[in-house]
Design an enzyme around this catalytic site. Structure first.
Site, PDB file in Angstrom:
ATOM      1  N   ASN A 185       0.870  -1.176   0.000  1.00  0.00           N
ATOM      2  CA  ASN A 185       0.000   0.000   0.000  1.00  0.00           C
ATOM      3  C   ASN A 185       0.907   1.226   0.000  1.00  0.00           C
ATOM      4  OD1 ASN A 185      -1.762   2.062   0.534  1.00  0.00           O
ATOM      5  ND2 ASN A 185      -2.723   1.091   2.307  1.00  0.00           N
ATOM      6  N   GLU A 221      -8.238  -4.920   5.054  1.00  0.00           N
ATOM      7  CA  GLU A 221      -8.094  -4.670   3.618  1.00  0.00           C
ATOM      8  C   GLU A 221      -6.972  -5.523   3.024  1.00  0.00           C
ATOM      9  OE1 GLU A 221      -8.988  -0.104   2.972  1.00  0.00           O
ATOM     10  OE2 GLU A 221      -8.267  -0.471   4.981  1.00  0.00           O
ATOM     11  N   HIS A 258     -12.806   3.388   0.061  1.00  0.00           N
ATOM     12  CA  HIS A 258     -12.827   2.370   1.133  1.00  0.00           C
ATOM     13  C   HIS A 258     -13.517   1.093   0.659  1.00  0.00           C
ATOM     14  CE1 HIS A 258     -12.811   5.776   4.375  1.00  0.00           C
ATOM     15  NE2 HIS A 258     -11.573   5.361   4.157  1.00  0.00           N
ATOM     16  N   ARG A 302      -2.628  -2.026  -3.372  1.00  0.00           N
ATOM     17  CA  ARG A 302      -3.820  -1.196  -3.181  1.00  0.00           C
ATOM     18  C   ARG A 302      -3.707  -0.019  -4.141  1.00  0.00           C
ATOM     19  NH1 ARG A 302      -4.951   3.434   1.115  1.00  0.00           N
ATOM     20  NH2 ARG A 302      -7.116   3.785   0.578  1.00  0.00           N
ATOM     21  N   ARG A 355     -11.039  16.351   7.117  1.00  0.00           N
ATOM     22  CA  ARG A 355     -11.791  16.663   5.888  1.00  0.00           C
ATOM     23  C   ARG A 355     -13.204  17.137   6.234  1.00  0.00           C
ATOM     24  NH1 ARG A 355     -10.645  10.985   2.991  1.00  0.00           N
ATOM     25  NH2 ARG A 355      -8.933  10.633   4.445  1.00  0.00           N
TER      26      ARG A 355
END
Ligand code: AMP
Length: 397
Positions: A7, A383, A179, A90, A240
């Site tokens: 990743n 993940e 996601h 990823r 965010r």
């Protein structure tokens, strides 16, 4: 089969080496501050940990360093690089080009470059990581697993914005969602824990971490999600802003004389619970500050809990009901008080949280009462295992 999961971020690289015969994690680690003199490399194996600070100029050096560690006499877990059968990456944005994970070919690389326009911060480091692996291990098959792919099943009514249609056709302006690998893992895992086929469930998964998104998953397929064209949309997050009236962007840029990149930084890095509280983007810090009477920290938490609850209601409406609500990622897995605050007011849906069962962290667990018609679970996300599973499946084809 042994799969290396990577990743790559702009200045970081996370990895896991997974033995797919038993899904055992053989080793894992993290390279941070790539490009700096004082980059930090952390490697974990067999319950041991090694940390080195050194200059790591680029991702290729980082990949070489982790391969050296994996094959090292002292901290290694494989005899040589040849033991790695495949690499799973990823990749953040697959646009409309990818609705599933894919073997990386020259054609795929071109498509990834095209998708970079839509994810200028995320896709380029993913591509750099793939190229670094290609340079060092040219004969090892590589697979891309996309954050957006799971959401490609959304119907047009859910992914279109009310803008001129040409913007969708010519510029790809639509909701993509992110996601996706986490949402897909949690949906499959909660179905397994419940002993029911995922095809028979309406699931709302709340991935609540530093970045947060919810997904409505009907019969195993995503039908709506809160993140949008970028991962800035939906609920407010660590830094965010989440959903806004779009006119605010124009107004603030105008009034404050901000450039597009300054406005981008304001919305991505200075907003969310950090911007509201002025304390921290970390939910643990916020909880502590609120407990000491910090009103803005409490407001940030109240906003977050309220927005998550509001989307749960919206997604129940989108699916004509809900069978299961799941909580995952840092806050979803560990935030006992956060889950309680979110679920306070969901009883009308038939979702009743059990305070005793909710007193749990970081493991698959039922947290609703026996008479709750909507089941609620904590399901720690994974993940990496999804990336490794997809990689194994695609390479075996
Ligand atoms: P993630 O992005 O999934 O790694 O999640 C990071 C977020 O999880 C941070 O805001 C952490 O504060 C939050 N988190 C971790 N542990 C806890 C906890 N025990 N209670 C509340 N939030 C937590």
């Amino acid at each position: 089969m042994i799969v290396l999961v990577l990743n790559c971020g702009s200045s970081s690289l996370k990895y896991q080496l997974v033995n797919m015969d038993n899904e055992e994690v053989m080793a894992k680690g993290l390279v941070e501050r790539i490009g700096m003199e004082d980059a930090v490399f952390t490697h974990k194996w067999n319950g041991q940990k090694k940390e080195v600070t050194q200059s790591i100029p680029d991702h290729k050096v980082a990949v070489q360093l982790l391969l050296n560690a994996l094959t090292d006499k002292e901290c290694g877990v494989i005899a040589s690089m040849d033991a790695i059968d495949a690499i799973g990456h990823r990749v953040v944005h697959g646009g409309e080009e990818f609705a599933a994970s894919t073997l990386i070919t020259d054609e795929v690389m071109k498509a990834l470059e095209r998708c970079s326009d839509m994810a200028p911060l995320h896709n380029p480091p993913n591509i750099i990581g793939i190229n670094a692996c290609k340079a060092i291990m040219p004969n090892v098959p590589q697979v891309a697993v996309f954050d957006t792919a799971f959401h490609q099943t959304m119907p047009a009514k859910a992914y279109m914005y009310g803008l001129p249609y040409e913007l969708y056709k010519e510029n790809g302006i639509r909701r993509y969602g992110f996601h996706g690998t986490s949402h897909r893992y949690v949906a499959g895992q909660v179905a397994k824990v419940m002993g029911k086929p995922v095809e028979e469930l309406r699931i709302i998964n709340c991935h609540l971490g530093n970045g947060s998104s919810l997904a409505a998953i009907k019969n195993g397929k995503c039908v709506d999600t809160t993140m949008g064209f970028t991962p800035l949309a939906g609920v407010l997050m660590g830094t965010r802003c989440g959903d806004l009236d779009p006119a605010i962007v124009l107004n603030v840029m105008d009034k404050k004389g901000l450039s597009t990149s300054e406005m981008d930084t304001l919305m991505n890095k200075k907003s969310g619970v950090l911007g509201i509280s002025g304390v921290s983007s970390d939910f643990r810090d916020l909880g502590a500050a609120a407990a000491e009477g910090n009103e803005r920290a409490q407001l940030a938490l109240d906003m977050f809990h309220y927005q998550v609850r509001k989307f749960i209601g919206a997604f129940a409406a989108a699916m004509g009901g809900v069978d299961v609500i799941t909580f995952t990622a840092g806050v979803g897995e560990n935030g006992i008080e956060d889950r309680a605050a979110i679920c306070d007011g969901l009883e009308y849906l038939g979702a009743k949280l059990c305070p005793e069962r909710n007193n749990v962290r970081g493991k698959d667990a039922l947290i609703s009462t026996d008479d709750s018609t909507v089941k609620m679970y904590v399901i720690p996300t994974n993940e990496e295992i999804m990336i490794a599973r997809d990689t194994k499946e695609i390479v075996a084809e």
